[in-house]
Structure formats: C-alpha cells, structure tokens
Design a protein around this motif. Sequence first.
Motif, PDB file in Angstrom:
ATOM      1  N   ARG A  94       0.808  -1.218   0.000  1.00 43.67           N
ATOM      2  CA  ARG A  94       0.000   0.000   0.000  1.00 43.67           C
ATOM      3  C   ARG A  94       0.848   1.279   0.000  1.00 43.67           C
ATOM      4  O   ARG A  94       0.342   2.356   0.302  1.00 43.67           O
ATOM      5  N   ILE A  96       2.709   4.630  -1.143  1.00 42.16           N
ATOM      6  CA  ILE A  96       2.452   5.693  -2.110  1.00 42.16           C
ATOM      7  C   ILE A  96       3.493   6.792  -1.905  1.00 42.16           C
ATOM      8  O   ILE A  96       3.756   7.197  -0.772  1.00 42.16           O
ATOM      9  N   VAL A 107       2.568   4.322  -6.983  1.00 43.89           N
ATOM     10  CA  VAL A 107       1.516   3.649  -6.214  1.00 43.89           C
ATOM     11  C   VAL A 107       1.757   2.147  -6.238  1.00 43.89           C
ATOM     12  O   VAL A 107       1.871   1.558  -7.324  1.00 43.89           O
ATOM     13  N   CYS A 111      -2.933  -0.870  -3.504  1.00 46.50           N
ATOM     14  CA  CYS A 111      -3.643   0.352  -3.097  1.00 46.50           C
ATOM     15  C   CYS A 111      -5.049   0.403  -3.692  1.00 46.50           C
ATOM     16  O   CYS A 111      -5.320  -0.147  -4.766  1.00 46.50           O
ATOM     17  N   ASP A 115      -6.862   5.382  -1.205  1.00 51.05           N
ATOM     18  CA  ASP A 115      -5.489   5.590  -0.722  1.00 51.05           C
ATOM     19  C   ASP A 115      -4.789   6.662  -1.553  1.00 51.05           C
ATOM     20  O   ASP A 115      -4.116   7.554  -1.019  1.00 51.05           O
ATOM     21  N   VAL A 116      -4.936   6.564  -2.878  1.00 54.50           N
ATOM     22  CA  VAL A 116      -4.261   7.498  -3.778  1.00 54.50           C
ATOM     23  C   VAL A 116      -4.818   8.910  -3.609  1.00 54.50           C
ATOM     24  O   VAL A 116      -4.062   9.883  -3.494  1.00 54.50           O
ATOM     25  N   VAL A 137      -6.543  -0.001  -7.431  1.00 57.97           N
ATOM     26  CA  VAL A 137      -5.812   0.712  -8.471  1.00 57.97           C
ATOM     27  C   VAL A 137      -5.453  -0.224  -9.623  1.00 57.97           C
ATOM     28  O   VAL A 137      -5.591   0.119 -10.795  1.00 57.97           O
ATOM     29  N   SER A 199       3.907  -1.975  -8.914  1.00 58.92           N
ATOM     30  CA  SER A 199       3.754  -0.531  -8.710  1.00 58.92           C
ATOM     31  C   SER A 199       3.450   0.158 -10.029  1.00 58.92           C
ATOM     32  O   SER A 199       3.857  -0.303 -11.101  1.00 58.92           O
TER      33      SER A 199
END
Length: 458
Positions: A94, A96, A107, A111, A115-116, A137, A199
């Motif tokens: 998770r 970022i 990211v 996530c 969260d973003v 995501v 990611s």
Amino acid sequence: MFNDTQLQAYKAQLRGALIEPGDAAYDASRKVYNAMIDKRPRLIARCADVADVIATVNFAREHALLLAVRGGAHNGAGLGVCDDGLVLDLSALRGIRVDPRAHTVRVEGGCTWGDVDHATHAFGLATPAGIISTTGVGGLTLGGGIGHLSRRFGLTIDNLLSVDMVLANGQLVTASSRENEDLFWAVRGGGGNFGVVTSFEFKLHAVDNVVAGPTLWPLERAAEVMRWYRDFIVGAPPELNGFFLFLTVPPAPPFPEALHLKKMCGVVWCYTGDPARAEQVFEPVRAMSPALYGIHALPYPMLQRAFDGLYPPGHQWYWRADFVDELPEEAIALHVEHGPRAPTMQSSMHLYPIDGAVHRVGRNDTAFCYRSSKWAMVIVGVDPDPANREHITRWCKDYWDALHPYSAGGAYVNFMMDEGQERVQATYREHYPKLAAVKQKFDPGNLFRVNQNIKPAG
C-alpha cells in the motif's frame, strides 16, 4: 501439485502470511467484493513485498497451480480468486509516494483509489480514476480506467507513465515508453494478462475542489432527459463530466426525504474548471428544471467516496456492459422501458462519457481500442440478499440483450463477467492479434489466465 516439503520451503521464503483452508483467516481472506463469487483456493499468499510476489509466481509456475491475482478485489466476475489454486493477494502493498514538483505519484499494487486520493489531495493533485474509492488501483488501471475526470484528462492508462511488474518467469521488469514498449502498450487496457504489477507511476493534474453532484428527474421525463443529455454532453467543455443513470433514490442524506426510494433518472456531474464559471457551465442543466439540483463545491476525494456507502463489499452483483457510439431514438425507448424496471434499490444503469480527452489518444496507441465510442454503458443488478440473485441477473441480462444491437460490439473489460472468448476478442477487436503476440512473448504458458483471457499466439 506439491508436497509438504515443497510447501514449507515456499512458506519460508515469504515475509507475508500464507493462508490455507482451516486457518482462522481463510474464509475472510477468500472473500471478494461480489458475494455471488464463492471460491475456495488451496493457498492464499498475502504478499508483503515484491520478493513475496516473485516467490509466489515462481511457486505457481513450478507446480502448475492455477494463479489468481488480487488487488482491490472489486472485479465483478470475481477474478481475484479461484478454486483449488493459489491467490496472490497484493493488499498489503500500500505504499504511495507523491512528487509534487514533477506532478507524479508512485503507487503500489495493493492500493485502492481512496489511498491514492488521500495522498495526492494534500498537494491539490489527482489522476483519473473511477467513481468508487474502494476500487483497487491495479484492476481499474489495467482495464483502462473510466471515471469523473475522463473527459478532461483521459483514461487512467492515458496518465500511466510506467509499471514495475513480475513476469511469469519470476523476473521483475519495468515497462514504459522507453523500455519494454510492447509490454507497456499491452498493459494499457489489456488487463492482468501479462504479469503482476507491483507498482504504477501516474501523471498528476491540478484537481483540488470540484463543483459536482447529482441532478434528478422523474421517470416520466426520462426520454426527454436522455435526449437532452445525449446532445449536451458531447458539446460540453471537457472540464465538465456527467454520467447518466437510472436509479432508486437512496433513503439517506443528501437526498430529501420526499424522494427516498423513488425511481428516477439523473446525471452525476463533476466540473473541474474555473469555479467562477461554474454557474454559467451549469445553466443548461438548471434550464432542464431537475426535481433535485444537488450540485455544489466539494473536495474531489469526497466525490470519489460518494457511492462507497451505497455499494459496500459483500452484496450480490451481476454486471453486463457495452461500449456505445450513438444513442438513437430506438435505443432511448428501450432504456426507458428497461431502466425503470430495476428490481432492487441498488440496481442501476450508468452511461459514462468517454469522449473529450479520451478521443485525443490514437486508436492504436494503447490496447484500449474503443477510442471513437462516446459512452461506456454498464447495467448492474445489486442486492445484499442471495435470494434475489436470479432476479437481479435476469433483469440485467434482459436489459443488455435489448440494447446490445445498438452497441459498438465490445465492452469495458472491468465491467464484464465470465462471458467467453468471443466477447474478449470483441472487446480488443483488431488489437487482439498484437496482444496475443505480446502474451506469447511474456507469458507463453498462460500462467496469468484468471482474467478476461488473451491466449498466447503460439
């Protein structure tokens, strides 16, 4: 399969938990967003880092295990879980990192968009995503990414700068416009067919507060409103996004009590332009005399969370979808016939606009190829009660069957159930052979097949 010695050796490589049937965490860990999906994997690897992902991919490949990759677990078809195989759970990844000077964000693959949004909003920045903050995501991005910011800033994949991903052979690679360009092309719309993305790097835009909210009309005006919306939205400034929907008004704020549980039609708006121009931009909307005018200024993350309470995890879901080029009178008549028949309070039909900035990206620049379509339509049957499963499914299928002849042929992969290979090919059209060639290069054994599967060319 594998023996106990091999299992223990694999388990010793992991920093995260390895969950098996009979473990206290098993039932909770195998659940996904859609409660219609009830699958029982042999193993669930809750990966703690990229090394865990590599070990899990290697174990699945070496022991010919069916492998499902789970990010946010929102996938309508439940493709983040499988029977008798291995679930690679990314939910612990998770991390970022926002670079406010470069307007980028890195990211990790577990996530959610909530969260973003939380991380980027502190800097007055955002990247295009969906409309529910609990969405993962990874899944949303790999399928394309449609949401409130699409008309101004494009799809999520149009703002994707690079990915780090673990391939079927266990190798970690980066894909971008500068390296592994064919893989980067494929992951922008080709789903989870090519590896595990650990990611994502996105471009960010100046989005802080927005002027947004719902406008609702009575059902007897549905055909009139749909015609007006059809003509208005395609000529609206790209800073204005609005998706049309049929709905049952939720019995909760901010909706007035007089409208609670009424079936209505509406548009959910999001304006990201100059706030001083908002009154002028929304004047044509007010001129349509909506029964509810709920447009106001609010932080962008608040808009992204607006549907979270209406659609919590654990409900029954059935989805059908299509891309739409035009809305002729015949299609509008069918919408007006089927939309108001929604069998439960949470069942709905949405038409998401995908013109504006989406059309400015070349048809062949990414795997997502419906660049000339104007809308992505989704019909969802939703209810918490398993007894209504057949009821919501039948309404959804009947509605889709009626409208499909007026569609562009394929559908947004993130809105598809398990609908067969013909539908997958219709979704990628002339891009399918190139996607199959990329699949052959990076996953010739089709290890990553619990998805809207693209078969290797070989």
